[in-house]
Design an enzyme around this catalytic site. Structure first.
Site, short mmCIF file in Angstrom:
data_model
loop_
_atom_site.label_atom_id
_atom_site.label_comp_id
_atom_site.label_asym_id
_atom_site.label_seq_id
_atom_site.Cartn_x
_atom_site.Cartn_y
_atom_site.Cartn_z
N ASN A 38 0.90 -1.29 -0.05
CA ASN A 38 -0.05 -0.02 -0.10
C ASN A 38 0.84 1.35 0.10
O ASN A 38 0.62 2.22 -0.69
CB ASN A 38 -0.96 0.04 1.26
N TYR A 104 -7.34 -13.88 8.50
CA TYR A 104 -6.18 -14.13 7.74
C TYR A 104 -6.08 -15.52 7.47
O TYR A 104 -6.60 -16.31 8.28
CB TYR A 104 -5.04 -13.76 8.37
N ASN A 166 2.28 -0.95 13.08
CA ASN A 166 1.13 -1.67 12.44
C ASN A 166 0.96 -3.10 13.30
O ASN A 166 1.19 -4.02 12.95
CB ASN A 166 1.51 -2.02 11.08
N LYS A 226 0.24 8.59 14.98
CA LYS A 226 -1.20 8.92 14.11
C LYS A 226 -2.32 8.86 15.15
O LYS A 226 -2.49 8.25 16.09
CB LYS A 226 -1.08 7.79 13.51
N GLY A 228 -5.72 9.53 13.88
CA GLY A 228 -6.93 9.27 13.18
C GLY A 228 -7.59 10.44 12.89
O GLY A 228 -6.87 11.47 12.35
N GLY A 231 -5.97 13.81 13.71
CA GLY A 231 -4.48 14.27 12.92
C GLY A 231 -3.63 13.72 13.48
O GLY A 231 -3.56 12.18 13.67
N ALA A 232 -2.26 14.20 13.75
CA ALA A 232 -1.10 13.28 14.00
C ALA A 232 -0.19 14.45 14.80
O ALA A 232 -0.35 15.71 14.41
CB ALA A 232 -0.59 12.99 12.53
N ALA A 256 -5.66 3.43 5.95
CA ALA A 256 -5.42 4.82 6.09
C ALA A 256 -3.98 5.18 6.71
O ALA A 256 -3.37 6.21 6.28
CB ALA A 256 -6.36 5.58 7.17
N ASP A 258 -1.19 3.50 6.23
CA ASP A 258 -0.10 3.40 5.02
C ASP A 258 -0.32 4.37 4.09
O ASP A 258 0.74 5.02 3.73
CB ASP A 258 -0.65 2.11 4.18
O1 KDG Z 1 -2.88 -1.65 6.43
C1 KDG Z 1 -4.03 -2.04 5.70
C2 KDG Z 1 -3.19 -3.76 6.20
O2 KDG Z 1 -3.72 -3.89 7.09
C3 KDG Z 1 -3.88 -4.45 5.16
O3 KDG Z 1 -3.60 -4.31 3.67
C4 KDG Z 1 -3.20 -6.16 5.26
O4 KDG Z 1 -1.19 -5.88 5.67
C5 KDG Z 1 -2.08 -6.01 5.94
C6 KDG Z 1 -2.21 -6.90 7.32
O5 KDG Z 1 -1.28 -7.46 7.52
O6 KDG Z 1 -3.10 -6.81 8.03
#
Ligand code: KDG
Length: 317
Positions: A38, A104, A166, A226, A228, A231-232, A256, A258
Site C-alpha cells: 500500500n 487471515y 502496525n 497517528k 486518526g 490528526g497526528a 489510512a 499506510d
Molecule cells: O494497513 C492495511 C493492512 O492491514 C492490510 O492491507 C493488510 O497488511 C495487511 C495486514 O497484514 O493486516
C-alpha cells in the site's frame, strides 16, 4: 545512490472483501492488500520511483498481485516467485456499515517464507528510503530475520529507514511484538505508530513521552504518532509539531495509516519541512478514508489539492 526512491518489503496479500457477514455467504471480490505494498503504491502515485520486494506465489493469485503493483507503477523486478506456497489471503468482512473484521489465511504463505537472500538484490540495487512494518517480522522466523537484516543493511548504506509498528493482534501477542520491534526501531530514522502501539517500542506500559524520549535517544530522528480523525503529532529532538486531520466523510478506514506514511515519505523525498511532510501525510490519510479500498482512492500528484476547501458532497465540474 542509484536505485529507487522508496523500497518497501513485506507480504502482498489477496484481500477478499465481502459486502456483508461472511457466515451468510455472498460475493467476495479480490483486491491487492498489504501494508507495505500500500505504501509503495501511495508513493508511486505521487510520481516517485517505488519498488516492492517480497515473495509471492507462482500461481494466478501471485500473478494478480504483481499485475496490480505493476499497473500502479511499482517496480516488482526483485519479487521472488514461490512455486510451492500459496498466496496469503485476508478476508475483510463488512460486518456492519461501520465495522469491518479481518480473517487471515496466511500461515505458510509464500510471503511469510521471505528470507534474507530474497532481499539481497533489492537492497543491493539501492534506495533512498526503506519502509518496513511490524507485520512482516510477525509472519515467521525467516521473515523476521529478513526484516532485521534489511533494516540494518539499509541504515548502514545511508538510506532513511522507516518503521511503522502496525501491530496485528491476530499475528502475535503484544509481548512478542515488543521483544522484536523495540530493538528493530533502533535501526529506523522514522518511526510511525498509533498512540496505543507506542508501548511496543519501549517498556511495557510506558507512556508516550517516555517511549518517544527513548526512541530519540537511540537515534530515531522523527517519531510520528497517528491520531486518526484528530490528526497526528511528530516528535524530533527540536520538539513537537501537531497537525489536524483533513476533514472528510470516512467510508473505509483500512489503509489510512499506510496512506499517512506514504504521504510523509513522499514529503521527505520532495524535501518538504516537517510541517509540510505532516500535511501531506494527513492529506493522503484523508483520501484513503474517504474512498473504498486499501489504496485505490489515493491521489495522483495533480490531485493533491483536491480536498482543500472542499464542501461536503461537492461535484468538481
Ligand atoms: O494497513 C492495511 C493492512 O492491514 C492490510 O492491507 C493488510 O497488511 C495487511 C495486514 O497484514 O493486516
Amino acid at each position: 545512490m542509484t536505485g529507487v526512491d522508496l523500497l518497501t518489503v513485506g507480504e502482498a496479500l489477496v484481500s477478499l472483501r465481502s459486502a456483508g457477514p461472511l457466515t451468510v455467504g455472498g460475493p467476495l471480490t479480490p483486491y491487492l492488500a498489504g501494508a507495505e505494498s500500500n505504501v509503495s503504491i501511495g508513493v508511486a502515485r505521487l510520481g516517485h520511483r517505488a519498488a516492492f520486494a517480497g515473495r509471492v506465489s507462482a500461481d494466478e493469485l501471485g500473478l494478480f498481485l504483481l499485475r496490480q503493483l505493476r499497473a500502479e507503477g511499482v517496480d516488482v523486478g526483485h519479487v521472488v516467485r514461490d512455486p510451492d506456497r500459496p498466496a496469503g489471503l485476508m478476508f475483510l468482512e463488512r460486518r456492519t456499515a461501520d465495522l469491518t473484521r479481518v480473517i487471515y489465511q496466511r500461515a505458510g504463505s509464500a510471503g511469510s517464507a521471505l528470507t534474507v537472500d530474497d532481499l539481497r538484490p533489492a537492497l543491493a540495487a539501492g534506495t533512498h528510503v526503506l519502509h518496513l512494518t511490524g507485520i512482516t517480522p510477525a509472519l515467521s522466523d525467516s521473515a523476521r530475520a529478513a526484516t532485521e537484516w534489511a533494516a540494518g543493511t539499509a541504515a548502514r548504506s545511508g538510506a532513511l529507514v522507516c518503521l511503522d509498528v502496525n501491530y496485528r493482534s491476530r499475528l502475535w501477542s503484544r509481548d512478542a511484538a515488543r521483544a522484536v520491534l523495540t530493538p528493530l526501531a533502533g535501526h529506523a530514522a522514522v518511526v510511525v505508530a498509533s498512540h496505543d502501539e507506542l508501548d511496543l517500542l519501549g517498556d511495557h506500559g510506558a507512556d508516550e513521552p517516555t517511549v518517544v524520549a527513548g526512541l530519540l535517544d537511540r537515534g530515531v530522528s522523527t517519531v510520528l504518532v497517528k491520531l486518526g480523525g484528530d490528526g497526528a503529532r511528530a516528535y524530533t529532538r527540536e520538539g513537537r509539531v501537531e497537525t489536524a486531520a483533513v476533514p472528510v466523510t470516512a467510508v473505509d478506514t483500512v489503509g489510512a495509516g499506510d496512506a499517512f506514511t506514504a504521504g510523509y515519505l513522499s514529503g521527505h523525498l520532495d524535501g518538504l519541512d516537517l510541517a509540510g511532510r505532516l500535511r501531506r501525510a494527513v492529506t493522503l490519510g484523508a483520501f484513503a478514508v474517504a474512498g473504498h479500498g486499501d489504496w485505490e482512492a489515493l491521489p495522483r500528484r495533480d490531485e493533491l489539492a483536491l480536498l482543500d476547501g472542499r464542501q461536503s458532497g461537492s461535484t468538481v465540474r
